[in-house]
Design a protein around this motif. Structure first.
Motif, PDB file in Angstrom:
ATOM      1  N   GLY B 231       0.831  -1.300  -0.537  1.00  0.00           N
ATOM      2  CA  GLY B 231       0.368  -0.023   0.227  1.00  0.00           C
ATOM      3  C   GLY B 231       0.562   0.998  -0.051  1.00  0.00           C
ATOM      4  N   LEU B 232       1.794   1.161   1.455  1.00  0.00           N
ATOM      5  CA  LEU B 232       2.589   2.620   1.390  1.00  0.00           C
ATOM      6  C   LEU B 232       3.377   2.346  -0.333  1.00  0.00           C
ATOM      7  CD1 LEU B 232       4.461   3.035   4.698  1.00  0.00           C
ATOM      8  CD2 LEU B 232       2.685   4.302   3.828  1.00  0.00           C
ATOM      9  N   LYS B 233       3.887   1.575  -0.929  1.00  0.00           N
ATOM     10  CA  LYS B 233       4.811   1.880  -1.825  1.00  0.00           C
ATOM     11  C   LYS B 233       3.743   1.762  -3.242  1.00  0.00           C
ATOM     12  CE  LYS B 233       8.411  -1.508  -1.131  1.00  0.00           C
ATOM     13  NZ  LYS B 233       8.718  -3.253  -1.207  1.00  0.00           N
ATOM     14  N   ALA B 234       2.334   0.992  -3.326  1.00  0.00           N
ATOM     15  CA  ALA B 234       1.692   1.814  -4.401  1.00  0.00           C
ATOM     16  C   ALA B 234       1.726   3.627  -4.253  1.00  0.00           C
ATOM     17  CB  ALA B 234       0.416   1.381  -4.117  1.00  0.00           C
ATOM     18  N   PHE B 235       0.991   3.875  -2.749  1.00  0.00           N
ATOM     19  CA  PHE B 235       1.077   5.146  -2.506  1.00  0.00           C
ATOM     20  C   PHE B 235       2.510   5.927  -3.198  1.00  0.00           C
ATOM     21  CE2 PHE B 235       2.429   9.272  -0.233  1.00  0.00           C
ATOM     22  CZ  PHE B 235       1.401   9.777  -1.044  1.00  0.00           C
ATOM     23  N   ILE B 236       3.276   5.568  -3.321  1.00  0.00           N
ATOM     24  CA  ILE B 236       4.808   5.843  -3.243  1.00  0.00           C
ATOM     25  C   ILE B 236       4.645   6.540  -4.961  1.00  0.00           C
ATOM     26  CG2 ILE B 236       7.561   6.005  -3.617  1.00  0.00           C
ATOM     27  CD1 ILE B 236       7.089   4.821  -0.803  1.00  0.00           C
ATOM     28  N   ALA B 237       4.483   4.637  -5.419  1.00  0.00           N
ATOM     29  CA  ALA B 237       4.444   5.075  -7.026  1.00  0.00           C
ATOM     30  C   ALA B 237       3.525   6.208  -8.019  1.00  0.00           C
ATOM     31  CB  ALA B 237       4.027   3.670  -7.730  1.00  0.00           C
ATOM     32  N   ALA B 238       2.301   6.325  -7.317  1.00  0.00           N
ATOM     33  CA  ALA B 238       1.316   8.141  -7.287  1.00  0.00           C
ATOM     34  C   ALA B 238       1.763   9.160  -7.234  1.00  0.00           C
ATOM     35  CB  ALA B 238      -0.056   7.391  -6.718  1.00  0.00           C
ATOM     36  N   VAL B 239       2.664   9.464  -6.013  1.00  0.00           N
ATOM     37  CA  VAL B 239       3.441  10.653  -5.808  1.00  0.00           C
ATOM     38  C   VAL B 239       4.167  10.370  -7.217  1.00  0.00           C
ATOM     39  CG1 VAL B 239       4.913  11.535  -4.841  1.00  0.00           C
ATOM     40  CG2 VAL B 239       2.698  10.643  -3.246  1.00  0.00           C
ATOM     41  N   LEU B 240       5.352   9.522  -7.361  1.00  0.00           N
ATOM     42  CA  LEU B 240       6.818   9.346  -8.587  1.00  0.00           C
ATOM     43  C   LEU B 240       5.847  10.099  -9.848  1.00  0.00           C
ATOM     44  CD1 LEU B 240       9.293   8.933  -9.266  1.00  0.00           C
ATOM     45  CD2 LEU B 240       8.611   6.702  -9.374  1.00  0.00           C
ATOM     46  N   GLY B 241       4.873  10.112 -10.304  1.00  0.00           N
ATOM     47  CA  GLY B 241       4.033   9.300 -11.757  1.00  0.00           C
ATOM     48  C   GLY B 241       3.035  10.915 -11.321  1.00  0.00           C
ATOM     49  N   GLY B 242       2.789  11.677 -10.359  1.00  0.00           N
ATOM     50  CA  GLY B 242       2.174  12.568  -9.987  1.00  0.00           C
ATOM     51  C   GLY B 242       1.383  12.073  -9.790  1.00  0.00           C
ATOM     52  N   ILE B 243       0.566  13.382  -8.255  1.00  0.00           N
ATOM     53  CA  ILE B 243      -0.419  12.376  -7.977  1.00  0.00           C
ATOM     54  C   ILE B 243      -1.889  12.542  -7.922  1.00  0.00           C
ATOM     55  CG2 ILE B 243      -0.826  13.882  -6.016  1.00  0.00           C
ATOM     56  CD1 ILE B 243      -1.732  10.697  -4.052  1.00  0.00           C
ATOM     57  N   GLY B 244      -2.848  12.163  -8.627  1.00  0.00           N
ATOM     58  CA  GLY B 244      -3.849  12.753  -9.443  1.00  0.00           C
ATOM     59  C   GLY B 244      -3.826  12.520 -10.790  1.00  0.00           C
ATOM     60  N   ASN B 245      -2.796  11.558 -11.004  1.00  0.00           N
ATOM     61  CA  ASN B 245      -2.693  11.896 -12.031  1.00  0.00           C
ATOM     62  C   ASN B 245      -2.887  10.522 -12.652  1.00  0.00           C
ATOM     63  OD1 ASN B 245      -1.470  11.347 -14.930  1.00  0.00           O
ATOM     64  ND2 ASN B 245      -0.782  13.664 -14.828  1.00  0.00           N
ATOM     65  N   ILE B 246      -3.783   9.686 -13.524  1.00  0.00           N
ATOM     66  CA  ILE B 246      -4.118   8.353 -14.072  1.00  0.00           C
ATOM     67  C   ILE B 246      -2.830   7.824 -14.945  1.00  0.00           C
ATOM     68  CG2 ILE B 246      -5.424   6.899 -14.848  1.00  0.00           C
ATOM     69  CD1 ILE B 246      -7.548   8.271 -14.261  1.00  0.00           C
ATOM     70  N   THR B 247      -2.420   8.107 -15.665  1.00  0.00           N
ATOM     71  CA  THR B 247      -1.089   7.980 -16.561  1.00  0.00           C
ATOM     72  C   THR B 247      -0.126   7.655 -15.600  1.00  0.00           C
ATOM     73  OG1 THR B 247      -1.886   9.245 -18.008  1.00  0.00           O
ATOM     74  CG2 THR B 247       0.086   7.744 -18.782  1.00  0.00           C
ATOM     75  N   GLY B 248       0.700   8.834 -14.894  1.00  0.00           N
ATOM     76  CA  GLY B 248       1.002   9.021 -13.701  1.00  0.00           C
ATOM     77  C   GLY B 248       1.485   7.702 -12.936  1.00  0.00           C
ATOM     78  N   ALA B 249      -0.117   7.214 -12.942  1.00  0.00           N
ATOM     79  CA  ALA B 249       0.329   6.512 -10.897  1.00  0.00           C
ATOM     80  C   ALA B 249       0.923   4.913 -12.116  1.00  0.00           C
ATOM     81  CB  ALA B 249      -1.160   5.508 -11.035  1.00  0.00           C
ATOM     82  N   VAL B 250       0.505   5.387 -13.117  1.00  0.00           N
ATOM     83  CA  VAL B 250       0.911   3.683 -13.891  1.00  0.00           C
ATOM     84  C   VAL B 250       2.496   3.521 -14.328  1.00  0.00           C
ATOM     85  CG1 VAL B 250       0.253   1.599 -15.784  1.00  0.00           C
ATOM     86  CG2 VAL B 250      -1.644   2.719 -15.067  1.00  0.00           C
ATOM     87  N   ILE B 251       2.889   4.765 -15.065  1.00  0.00           N
ATOM     88  CA  ILE B 251       4.190   5.331 -15.379  1.00  0.00           C
ATOM     89  C   ILE B 251       4.963   4.813 -14.053  1.00  0.00           C
ATOM     90  CG2 ILE B 251       5.409   6.667 -16.055  1.00  0.00           C
ATOM     91  CD1 ILE B 251       4.169   7.463 -17.991  1.00  0.00           C
ATOM     92  N   GLY B 252       4.336   5.258 -12.931  1.00  0.00           N
ATOM     93  CA  GLY B 252       5.504   4.973 -11.885  1.00  0.00           C
ATOM     94  C   GLY B 252       5.349   4.276 -11.188  1.00  0.00           C
TER      95      GLY B 252
END
Lengths: 333, 300
Positions: B231-252
């Motif tokens: 869960g924490l790592k997925a959150f970090i992934a979302a932050v890495l991609g730009g939180i709020g951005n759907i494509t970003g979450a996948v890339i992150g």
């Protein structure tokens, strides 16, 4: 001048109190060792070792909780890595005592250990504080959580301090009297900081950083100072923890521990020093009181209680039990 | 080289699971500006719903394509239900409170699910059975593609396409994007904000539930604390991609999954968990908006 005298008087009073506590606890012995620092013959004392250890944990939790209140409550910096500072303090002090000064008298060991613990923790706090200055709100929380976990993982990988096995054979020096005395001193120090120029600046930043800046307060410098002071105290608390348990494991310092300290602040009321103490008291004593229930179910029910109190307090009484109020002896006149 | 390709395959599979969880984080953050800490535990509950469905719902089912689909749909429905309950009873009463209060509530809910999970499911790990016939495909040169990895790729790809369609091609998606711009304005122009938030929680939680089943398939030992780190790592992934951005979450999430697998493979597996936090700190300090996010200017 009058104020300093009254504080001194208070500290002397509590020193006397600590001496009396240890005198009673050690079964009315008057050797200087058992009176202040050494572990007294606690089993001859008036209360059972179980309650004795709960009281010691209570003191350490209060120190942690008020140190976090300085960051969370007064300065409005939401951090989730307090367990990391505590871990640094605990391991530093234990290492200083066992590796650097194995043969020194215990007073020097404890003094140097705690001081090194606080100093090293404050140094890390300074580093984290300066690097996180641009962040606010939940982002700051996440970064401090990250730092806390990194500290823990690094400690886990240092074999000299036991690694995954944990660190054993740490000399036990703390007793109820000394923990009591140090808890009181910490509370008074934090109260004086809050009521002084620095504390006023912190409260101003919490209310409105931009406005505080306009009034000539440098928010960056104040925030870093808050970080340094808070992490110093948390480090010292870690040192006390190490010297009261005698055993350290990195499992103690996961982010659950940070959440526990946050829960103490929240339950008591963010922004209230008395609240931080009340919260620490409730969340330390309540789970122990419910141990019977735990024996019945066989599950560590403590965390469920933490969680439920956190959620219910936030929904039903978001300002916490104390709200913004303080007890009389902690209120700023 | 072969080792590198093998690590890449494993990393992409791990990253796909992170991606499904990260999407839920990023969507909830988009509409509510809330880090839904409990999301990792909804992922855990998805895993357990799947497990209990296999155990008691279809006790005699052979691993097959149909079983897999059924388990995943049930897990998605179960997680969606839990997500909605959390939204309704924990987050909705606090809609107008300061963000810190909601964040603390989210932490509380997360702890409640973890330790409540221990109470209900027991603290010891349980074995997650195969839901598809297991087969290893040798790609030559010691590179092995596990059939479970193919399942993970296919299902996460399908779900992401569905999500993409829903967010960018439907009325609901338009309303959701409007709310992520400004909740008040969306409310003023007649969007039923509560309903959209409700549906967002359904979608996010059901994706986490599907991820939970896929995680159980890939790492077949599940326990009530399993959601914490992913869960924490997925959150970090979302932050890495730009939180709020759907494509970003996948890339992150894919970047995070790959880099974790490389660190575990080439450096040391004990530092694998630290890596995610290092990435988090670096991203927030150097580029707080993330890789694809846009910078917000704070106005007085």
């Amino acid at each position: 001048m009058k104020k300093i005298n009254s504080t001194l008087l208070l500290i002397l009073m509590f020193l006397g109190g600590a001496l009396i506590i240890n005198f009673v606890m050690s079964g009315f012995s008057v050797s200087p060792g058992s009176l202040l620092w050494m572990k007294p013959g606690r089993f001859d004392g008036l209360i059972s070792p179980y309650y004795y250890s709960i009281l010691i944990i209570l003191g350490i939790n209060i120190i942690l909780s008020v140190s976090l209140a300085l960051l969370n409550g007064f300065t409005g910096l939401f951090t989730m890595g307090h367990a990391g500072f505590m871990a640094i303090g605990a391991y530093t002090s234990a290492s200083v005592v066992t590796f650097l000064l194995p043969n020194a008298p215990f007073v020097i060991q404890l003094f140097c250990g705690s001081l090194a613990a606080g100093a090293f923790s404050a140094l890390v706090g300074f580093f984290i504080g300066t690097s996180c200055l641009r962040l606010n709100g939940d982002y700051l929380g996440m970064v401090t959580l990250g730092f806390g976990e990194i500290i823990r993982i690094v400690l886990l990988n240092i074999d000299a301090v036991g690694g995954a096995r944990g660190m054993t054979d740490i000399p036990v020096y703390m007793n109820l009297g000394s923990v009591f005395l140090l808890t009181i001193i910490t509370i008074l120090v934090i109260k004086r900081i809050r009521d002084g120029r620095l504390g006023r600046a912190m409260l101003a930043i919490k209310e409105n950083e931009m406005a505080a800046n306009m009034m000539g307060i440098n928010p960056l410098s104040i925030k870093v100072r808050a970080f340094v002071i808070s992490s110093f105290i948390a480090g010292v608390a870690g040192s006390f923890f190490a010297h009261s348990e005698g055993y350290l494991s990195t499992q103690t310092f996961t982010f659950t521990k940070s959440f526990e300290v946050i829960a103490m602040n929240v339950v008591g009321g963010l922004g209230s020093l008395s609240g931080a103490i009340v919260g620490a008291g409730i969340l330390t004593v309540l789970p122990e009181g419910l141990r019977k229930l735990q024996d019945l179910t066989g599950i560590d029910i403590r965390m469920i209680i933490y969680a439920l109190t956190m959620v219910l307090i936030m929904i039903l009484r978001p300002q916490g039990l104390m709200g913004n109020k303080e007890w009389k002896w902690l209120s700023s006149k | 080289m072969n080792e590198f390709i093998q690590h890449t395959i494993n990393g992409l599979a791990l990253g796909s699971i992170y991606a499904l969880v990260a999407l839920g984080y990023t969507m909830v953050f988009g509409v509510l500006q809330l880090i839904n800490f409990a999301h990792g535990d909804i992922f855990m509950l998805g895993s357990f719903v799947g497990l209990y469905f296999i155990r008691y719902g279809i006790p005699n089912a052979e691993p097959s394509f149909l079983t897999a689909i059924m388990v995943i749909i049930v897990a998605m429905a179960g997680s969606a239900l839990i997500g909605v309950i959390i939204e309704k009873f924990a987050y909705r009463p606090l809609r107008k409170s300061p963000r810190i209060n909601i964040l603390i509530t989210a932490i509380g809910v997360s702890l409640l699910l973890e330790y409540g999970g221990q109470l209900v499911f027991g603290a010891s790990p349980q074995f997650f059975p195969d839901i598809l016939p297991r087969k290893n495909i040798d790609l030559g040169g010691n590179i092995i593609l596990d059939s479970n990895q193919i399942t993970i790729f296919v299902i996460s790809f399908v779900l992401m396409q569905l999500l993409q369609f829903m967010v960018f091609k439907t009325q609901f998606g338009r309303a959701m994007r409007a709310i992520s711009h400004s909740l008040e304005t969306a409310n003023l122009i007649g969007i039923n904000v509560n309903k959209v938030i409700f549906i967002t929680f359904i979608i996010g939680s059901s994706l986490a539930g599907a991820a939970g089943v896929l995680y159980g398939v890939a790492y077949p030992k599940i326990d009530p604390l399993l959601g914490v780190l992913p869960g924490l790592k997925a959150f970090i992934a979302a932050v890495l991609g730009g939180i709020g951005n759907i494509t970003g979450a996948v890339i992150g999430a894919l970047i995070l999954g790959l880099s974790e697998t490389y660190v575990a493979g080439y450096i040391s597996s004990t530092y694998r968990d630290a890596l995610a936090f290092v990435i988090l700190i670096l991203v927030l300090l150097l580029r707080p908006a993330g890789l694809l996010g846009s910078k917000k200017i704070e106005k007085v």
